[in-house]
Structure formats: structure tokens, C-alpha cells
Scaffold this motif. Structure first.
Motif, mmCIF file in Angstrom:
data_model
loop_
_atom_site.group_PDB
_atom_site.id
_atom_site.type_symbol
_atom_site.label_atom_id
_atom_site.label_comp_id
_atom_site.label_asym_id
_atom_site.label_seq_id
_atom_site.Cartn_x
_atom_site.Cartn_y
_atom_site.Cartn_z
ATOM 1 N N ARG A 1 0.840 -1.190 0.000
ATOM 2 C CA ARG A 1 0.000 0.000 0.000
ATOM 3 C C ARG A 1 0.877 1.243 0.000
ATOM 4 N NH1 ARG A 1 0.193 2.444 4.724
ATOM 5 N NH2 ARG A 1 0.960 1.290 6.509
ATOM 6 N N ASP A 2 0.302 2.327 -0.465
ATOM 7 C CA ASP A 2 1.037 3.593 -0.484
ATOM 8 C C ASP A 2 1.231 4.087 0.937
ATOM 9 O OD1 ASP A 2 -0.724 4.674 -3.448
ATOM 10 O OD2 ASP A 2 1.208 3.646 -3.228
ATOM 11 N N PRO A 3 2.353 4.723 1.210
ATOM 12 C CA PRO A 3 2.556 5.238 2.572
ATOM 13 C C PRO A 3 1.560 6.352 2.874
ATOM 14 C CG PRO A 3 4.328 5.955 1.105
ATOM 15 C CD PRO A 3 3.515 4.990 0.345
ATOM 16 N N ASP A 4 1.113 6.417 4.125
ATOM 17 C CA ASP A 4 0.193 7.482 4.494
ATOM 18 C C ASP A 4 0.996 8.745 4.841
ATOM 19 O OD1 ASP A 4 -0.343 5.631 7.554
ATOM 20 O OD2 ASP A 4 1.215 7.100 7.107
ATOM 21 N N ARG B 1 8.130 2.564 1.960
ATOM 22 C CA ARG B 1 7.489 1.245 1.878
ATOM 23 C C ARG B 1 8.369 0.180 2.495
ATOM 24 N NH1 ARG B 1 4.674 0.804 -4.073
ATOM 25 N NH2 ARG B 1 3.657 2.826 -4.046
ATOM 26 N N GLY B 2 8.606 0.273 3.733
ATOM 27 C CA GLY B 2 9.440 -0.747 4.380
ATOM 28 C C GLY B 2 10.852 -0.240 4.578
#
Lengths: 269, 348
Positions: free
Chosen positions: A11-14, A24-25
Motif C-alpha cells: 500500500r502507499d505510505p500514508d 514502503r518498508g
């Protein structure tokens, strides 16, 4: 034989993850994050967010969690709704939960000043030792473990356990801070801004502001209470501990059952 | 001005004198003290490595940041690594300041960070005498027992104050000054009353600050100087104070939150002010209208004040835009009624 379904796309980062540079990780680009909340707006959801992200399958993180405010079952219930099973992670040696709800880690409390001081120091030293053993267990040969996050929930309970001795709490934090350079750890501390009355405690808050790389502040809306917006979040990124402010992010949030929603003011209809 | 400070630290002291000491203070509102410390530390280390400083070595007491940070810092600032190993000793009071690691079982399967030869652990920051002995031993270890001096840098004195009393720390610094070429402790001032901070103001002002210096000369004179401090990618840059942020170089002014001095523009404006009792009229005859006769340039009244009778004439410019007061005096023909209160029309 049916092929296994493809893994869901990441998922896209908020907004919070973008502000913290988490992407993303991968490990965070900072070492010490200080989360500050107030009586009217709890910042515990930030810790849940960090916990879930560190234990997610995308990352290679492990967590040592100092639970002073709530029992393990509380966090387990909250994180299950967010899609993360803490019991499984604990069995996999990715999460070490140190239960300090009873605040008995400081041993027998003496009334005499000198003995009480020694007991408090020994108690904090033992707590530091437990953190070291947890890191040792995490980095055993079965699980080399990428990066380890130490989460403290929350600092005010440490002060209570230390009978208001700010000096002992700061000494303990100094040792935790040394782990960020020696053991490649990351430190996340939650504290409350508006529960202190003594100047000494306020000086401790200032000291924490000073040594942190990132300051995350959760507070109420300046305009009052709203149904759709639960509060405002400010993220201060510094270039170094005690250094200049590199970036400032400000957005609003709404805490839901299965997570938190972050958005810019005025972007919700 | 920053260069003069670096020169003072480089030149050290004369025989029989105390070493020059630089104390750096900052606050949460302007937390650039660490960067200023890094700047002067790197300068001093570079001068020691070049052999241009009176001090022949540097002992760094690291309480706030890890020794590896300082070694990386000196490397980034261009000090040769071999010279750092030779002339810089770091007393590590950061990793284990209270000796806890000696009292707990060591880790077994976790790789410990490698230790450098020029880094020594210190495990009891509460014992100031032992700290002083360790600093002096480290310094004399690489400059010998002769009269060769070495420099000491302490980061951060505020951490020391948490463990020991202020007189003990003051005694430590005083003893160091008797034995070294220059001392550079850094102190962090934390706000006593933590109010809601304006993060936007902090963001705007976080890359610049005012660097105020109180320089104490040998003859006892105290000079107050100021420069502007800017942070960039390279590090700290010092510049002269700009005119809009001019700092009044007076040592006798009390420190208050309002300006006690006049700027040049304010002085000019003050000189232009027309005082009512000194500067009257514009050279023409002043006429006071009393309501009984019309205003006429031909009529002359003995009550009129002639310009020639004025005792003080100044060069102030006439104010052409003066307001006027028209006073219409009651007619003398009207006789007030005996039972009428002339104040009946007043409405309070």
C-alpha cells in the motif's frame, strides 16, 4: 494444482509515514522519535502504527516493547483489528513484550533516601539488562533480525515508578539512547505534555525535545471538537539531535477501529 | 569574531596563566550550540594536527554523543584520520556513564561495536575527581610530563550537572584550566517553563541565530560582541551583523526586553517635533478670536501676542496643518436668571 495467489501490492505510505520518511518498508532514517500527546488527545495510536509497521511482512523489523500503560492483551486486541497478530509475532521471536504494568521492576521501595536511591538505580539497571537480553534473543542465530525498535509506553509511568526522580529516568534513557548507536536500534518514546506540574519534570520534557531526531505531537484541534476530525498532528524533523529543524509537517487525523486516517485540513468533504 | 575565538584557543595561555576557556550556551529556541561546538572543535583539532596550536593534543570528554560521531565529524571536516588517532583522545562518558555494563552479564551472540585505541571508557561520571584524573592522565599520556599543554573539550556540561553539583563541576573546569591550554565546555540551557512552542517560528529561525560573545581580556575589560550565525549543508558560517539586526555594543546596558536606545531615524524624527510651548506661529501675528469682533488683519488688539515679544524663537519649521479651535464666547447681553441653574443643560 492451483498456483498460490499473488501477494497483495504494497500500500502507499500514508501522510505520517511520508513525514517520517518511512516509505514502503526498511528501517527508519532517524534514531530517536519522541511522541507527545495530551489528556484530551491520546497519542497511543502512533505507537500502534509503529508497532504494526515494524512487524509487517514488508519490513524486516523486530520490536522490544516496554508495556507500562496497558497489558499485552490490550495491544493484541487493538493490533488484531489493524490486521496484525501480536501473539503470532511474539511466537516468531519478532516481538518481545516486557510487561511492566505493576511497576514492580524497581524492587522493594525503601523509605530512607539513600537506600531508595540505590534500589531505583538497580531497578532501572535491571530493566536495561532485560532490554539487552531481549535484543540478544531477537538476534540469535535463528533470526538475525534486521532492525530493532524499542518502544516505551509510556514515560510518565517510568517517572511514577522512580517516585518522581527525573534523574533516574534520564539516566535510563541515556542507556537506551546508547543502544541506538551501539546495537543499531531505534527508540520511540511516548509521553504526555500536560500532566506535569513541577519545573523539574518540565525540564525533562525539554531535554527529550533536545535529544530527539523527530518530534511527533498529537493535539486537539484549535477550533474545538469535531466528529470527523479527532485531532491535529505536527511532525518536526531535525537534521540531528539538538539540531535545526529541517522540515515541519502538519495534518489532521481520525482514529478508526482498524487504523488511523491522516489527511490535510480541508481535504475531507 | 569567531576567528578571534579560534585564535585565542589556538594561542593558548602564557606561563602562569589560566588557560583560555570558551563556554557555549544554547537553548531550545535556538539549539545550535552543538553545531557551534563542532565548528570550534574541528578548528582546534585541525590546528593541533597542523602543529600551529600551543596545545599538542586534544582530550574530548564525550557525554552527549557517541565517540564515533566525533571521529566521523573530524574526518568530514578534513582532519587526517592518522593524526586524529595520534593527537585526539576521547573519554567515552556516553556509552556507560554509571558503570551498569560492568554489573550486568555481557552479551554473548551479539557483535559488539569495535573500540578504537584513542577511545577510553569512563564509567563513573558521579566521581568528579576521578573524571579530572582521567582527563589529565589521557592528556599527559600523549604530551608527556613536561610543560607541553593539551586542550580539553567537554560535550555536554549539562549532563554532568545531572550527576554532580554545580560547585563540583565548576571546580573541575577550574582545575582543568590550570593544567591545559584551552577548555571548551558546552552547556545546554533547557527552558524552565515549557510553553506551547510556535513550530513555524522555530522552523523559520532554526537555521540562523545570533552569536553573542562576552570576551574577557587579560586586563579585565569585558567586550560584548555579536555576529550572525547561519547553518548550511557544510556547517556553521559566521557573518557580521546586518544593519537591520544591529546590536548595540555597550556593556553597561541592562538586559531588558525593550529597546533603550534611539535609532538614527528616531533621532531625526525627535528633532523635528514641534513643542507647543516653544515654537509658536509661523512668524505672523497670532490672533485669538474672542467672539466679539470679526477676524480682521487690520484690527489690532493689545491682547494679541506679537512675534517680536516672544522670548524664544527657534528654527523649527511651521506646521501648516494645525487644527483650529473656534471659541464663541457667550454674549454679555444675556443676563442669567436668578433661579436658573446654568448647569441644567449638562447631562452626565
Amino acid at each position: 494444482m492451483n498456483p498460490s495467489p499473488p501477494p497483495p501490492p504494497p500500500r502507499d505510505p500514508d501522510l505520517l509515514e511520508e513525514a517520517l520518511g518511512l516509505g514502503r518498508g526498511g528501517s527508519p532514517p532517524w534514531r530517536l522519535a519522541f511522541v507527545e500527546d495530551c489528556v484530551e488527545t491520546s497519542g497511543a495510536f502512533v505507537l500502534h502504527h509503529f508497532l504494526k509497521r515494524a512487524l509487517s511482512t514488508e519490513g524486516d523489523g523486530t520490536v522490544v516493547f516496554l508495556g507500562l500503560a496497558q497489558p499485552f492483551s490490550h495491544y493484541d486486541r487493538v493490533l488484531r483489528k489493524m490486521g496484525c497478530n501480536l501473539s503470532v509475532q511474539r511466537n516468531k521471536n519478532k516481538l518481545h513484550f516486557i510487561d511492566l504494568l505493576n511497576l514492580e521492576f524497581l524492587g522493594e521501595q525503601k523509605l530512607s533516601n539513600e537506600k531508595g536511591e540505590n534500589d531505583r538505580e538497580i531497578g532501572f539497571m535491571d530493566l536495561y539488562n532485560r532490554i539487552l537480553r531481549s535484543i540478544e534473543a531477537i538476534r540469535s542465530k535463528d533470526n538475525n533480525g534486521g532492525w530493532t525498535t524499542i518502544i516505551i509506553d509510556d514515560l510518565s509511568h517510568l517517572e511514577i515508578a522512580a517516585h518522581g526522580s527525573v534523574k533516574h529516568v534520564l539516566d535510563f534513557l541515556q542507556y537506551c539512547r546508547s543502544l541506538t548507536s551501539e546495537m543499531d536500534c531505534f527508540l520511540v518514546i511516548l509521553n504526555h505534555e500536560d500532566i506535569h506540574s513541577s519545573d523539574e519534570a518540565l525540564q525533562m520534557l525539554s531535554h527529550l525535545d533536545y535529544i530527539s531526531d523527530i518530534l511527533i505531537k498529537a493535539e486537539t484541534l484549535s477550533t474545538g471538537i469535531a466528529a470527523d476530525v479527532h485531532g491535529q498532528m505536527t511532525v518536526v524533523i531535525k537534521d540531528a539531535p539538538g539540531g535545526l529543524i529541517k522540515k515541519l509537517h502538519s495534518f489532521q487525523f481520525k482514529v478508526k477501529e482498524n487504523g488511523v486516517e491522516f489527511f490535510y485540513p480541508g481535504s475531507r468533504f | 569574531m569567531a576567528e578571534s575565538i579560534s585564535r585565542s584557543l589556538r594561542d593558548g595561555c602564557l606561563e602562569g596563566e589560566h588557560a583560555p576557556a570558551l563556554t557555549i550556551e544554547d537553548s531550545l529556541a535556538s539549539p545550535l550550540g552543538s553545531h557551534v561546538f563542532d565548528h570550534f572543535l574541528a578548528n582546534l583539532a585541525s590546528q593541533i594536527a597542523d602543529g600551529t596550536s600551543q596545545a599538542r593534543g586534544l582530550v574530548l570528554v564525550a557525554l552527549n554523543r557517541s565517540p564515533s560521531f566525533y571521529i566521523d565529524l573530524l574526518r568530514r571536516k578534513g582532519v587526517d584520520a592518522s593524526l586524529v588517532d595520534k593527537w585526539v583522545r576521547i573519554l567515552d562518558c556516553y556509552s556507560d556513564p554509571l558503570g551498569w555494563k560492568d554489573r550486568i552479564p555481557p552479551l554473548t551472540n551479539v557483535q559488539k561495536p569495535s573500540t578504537r585505541e584513542n577511545v577510553s571508557f569512563f564509567r563513573d561520571v558521579r566521581d568528579i575527581n576521578k573524571l579530572l584524573s582521567s582527563v589529565l592522565d589521557l592528556g599527559k599520556g600523549f604530551v608527556g610530563q613536561g610543560k607541553t599543554r593539551f586542550a580539553v573539550a567537554v560535550d555536554l556540561v549539562s549532563n554532568l550537572l545531572r550527576h554532580t553539583s554545580l560547585p563540583s563541576v565548576a571546580g573541575l573546569l577550574n582545575n582543568l584550566r590550570s593544567n591545559v591550554a584551552s577548555v571548551q565546555p558546552i552547556m545546554q540551557l533547557t527552558d524552565e517553563h515549557r510553553s506551547r512552542r510556535d513550530f513555524l517560528w522555530l522552523e523559520k529561525n532554526s537555521c540562523k541565530a545570533k552569536f553573542c560573545v562576552r570576551l574577557k581580556r587579560r586586563n579585565g575589560r569585558v567586550k560584548l560582541l555579536a555576529e550572525e550565525l547561519h547553518m548550511d549543508q557544510v556547517g556553521v558560517k559566521f557573518a557580521a551583523v546586518t544593519s537591520e539586526n544591529s546590536f548595540v555594543n555597550k556593556s553597561l546596558l541592562p538586559k531588558v526586553q525593550f529597546n533603550l536606545q534611539l535609532s538614527d531615524q528616531e533621532r531625526v524624527d525627535r528633532a523635528k517635533v514641534v513643542l507647543p510651548y516653544e515654537h509658536q506661529g509661523n512668524g505672523e501675528a497670532i490672533q485669538i478670536y474672542d467672539g466679539r469682533r470679526s477676524l480682521s488683519d487690520d484690527q489690532k488688539d493689545p491682547h494679541l501676542v506679537q512675534p517680536s515679544t516672544l522670548s524664544a524663537m527657534t528654527d523649527a519649521q511651521a506646521n501648516s496643518g494645525n487644527g483650529e479651535i473656534h471659541y464663541i464666547r457667550d454674549s454679555d447681553d444675556e443676563q442669567p436668571d436668578s433661579d436658573e441653574d446654568p448647569d441644567d443643560d449638562l447631562d452626565f
